[in-house]
Design an enzyme around this catalytic site. Structure first.
Site, mmCIF file in Angstrom:
data_model
loop_
_atom_site.group_PDB
_atom_site.id
_atom_site.type_symbol
_atom_site.label_atom_id
_atom_site.label_comp_id
_atom_site.label_asym_id
_atom_site.label_seq_id
_atom_site.Cartn_x
_atom_site.Cartn_y
_atom_site.Cartn_z
ATOM 1 N N THR A 187 32.007 38.060 34.593
ATOM 2 C CA THR A 187 31.651 36.852 35.350
ATOM 3 C C THR A 187 32.883 36.905 36.635
ATOM 4 O O THR A 187 32.386 36.481 37.683
ATOM 5 C CB THR A 187 32.097 35.704 34.622
ATOM 6 O OG1 THR A 187 31.328 35.592 33.512
ATOM 7 C CG2 THR A 187 31.592 34.344 35.391
ATOM 8 N N CYS A 188 34.111 37.154 36.460
ATOM 9 C CA CYS A 188 34.833 37.329 37.640
ATOM 10 C C CYS A 188 34.320 38.353 38.672
ATOM 11 O O CYS A 188 34.484 38.255 39.935
ATOM 12 C CB CYS A 188 36.350 37.739 37.196
ATOM 13 S SG CYS A 188 36.905 36.503 35.975
ATOM 14 N N ASP A 189 33.967 39.639 38.367
ATOM 15 C CA ASP A 189 33.484 40.641 39.026
ATOM 16 C C ASP A 189 32.117 40.101 39.807
ATOM 17 O O ASP A 189 32.172 40.387 41.242
ATOM 18 C CB ASP A 189 32.868 41.889 38.011
ATOM 19 C CG ASP A 189 32.497 42.869 38.803
ATOM 20 O OD1 ASP A 189 31.231 42.834 39.411
ATOM 21 O OD2 ASP A 189 32.921 44.067 38.981
ATOM 22 N N SER A 235 40.400 37.101 35.766
ATOM 23 C CA SER A 235 40.816 38.540 35.972
ATOM 24 C C SER A 235 39.663 39.276 36.599
ATOM 25 O O SER A 235 38.449 39.049 35.974
ATOM 26 C CB SER A 235 41.192 39.268 34.639
ATOM 27 O OG SER A 235 41.304 40.621 34.704
#
Length: 174
Positions: A66-68, A61
């Protein structure tokens, strides 16, 4: 009706074991085709990126740290890679959330695609987490013929991919 492969013992979320649905994709495999949403009504497939080297960055997501960071890193790197490369970030977030995130984060080089409708990308690439219906973090690099040239499946959802290894593998193809 075909049985969906379940893989256990290969991934965790917060240290807890989860089940991944679908086959493990390996270097040398022909990449599975996909249909993903670019926005709520527009679907794209692998053929839409024909003739390009593709880095597919899969995140659970875009609304997590971490995804950002992963999406921002590849957005910065995209500027250095040239016209023959496309970076696709895939998540199960709704296209609205992806668009909001990109606007707020200044993401303008990476293409975000959503697996929200059918979760078929996650299953085809062996990433769909059965217990929570998110895609596990991974990196795939495909050459212009859609042959898989690099794969990194992350074992723990919160871990970062090996950015340097992925970018090195990508640069070898361009």
């Amino acid at each position: 009706m075909t049985q969906i492969q379940e893989r256990t013992g290969v991934a965790t979320v917060g240290g807890n074991p989860v089940t991944l649905l679908g086959p493990e994709i390996k270097v040398g495999d022909q990449a599975p085709d996909f249909t993903l949403n670019k926005d709520l009504m527009t679907e794209v497939s692998l053929a839409d990126y024909a003739g390009k080297v593709k880095l597919i960055s899969v995140v659970p997501s875009v609304d997590t740290g971490t995804c950002d960071a992963q999406t921002r890193r590849f957005n910065v790197e995209a500027d250095k890679l040239g016209e023959d490369v496309v970076i696709l970030t895939v998540s199960v977030d709704l296209p609205f959330a992806q668009s909001r995130f990109c606007g707020a984060a200044g993401i303008d080089k990476v293409i975000t695609l959503s697996d929200y409708k059918h979760r078929a990308f996650g299953q085809a690439y062996g990433l769909l987490i059965k217990e929570i219906q998110l895609d596990q973090r991974a990196i795939f690099i495909l050459d212009t013929n859609n042959t898989v040239r690099y794969v990194e499946y992350l074992t723990e959802m919160k871990e970062h991919p090996n950015y340097d290894a992925a970018l090195s593998a990508l640069r070898e193809l361009v």
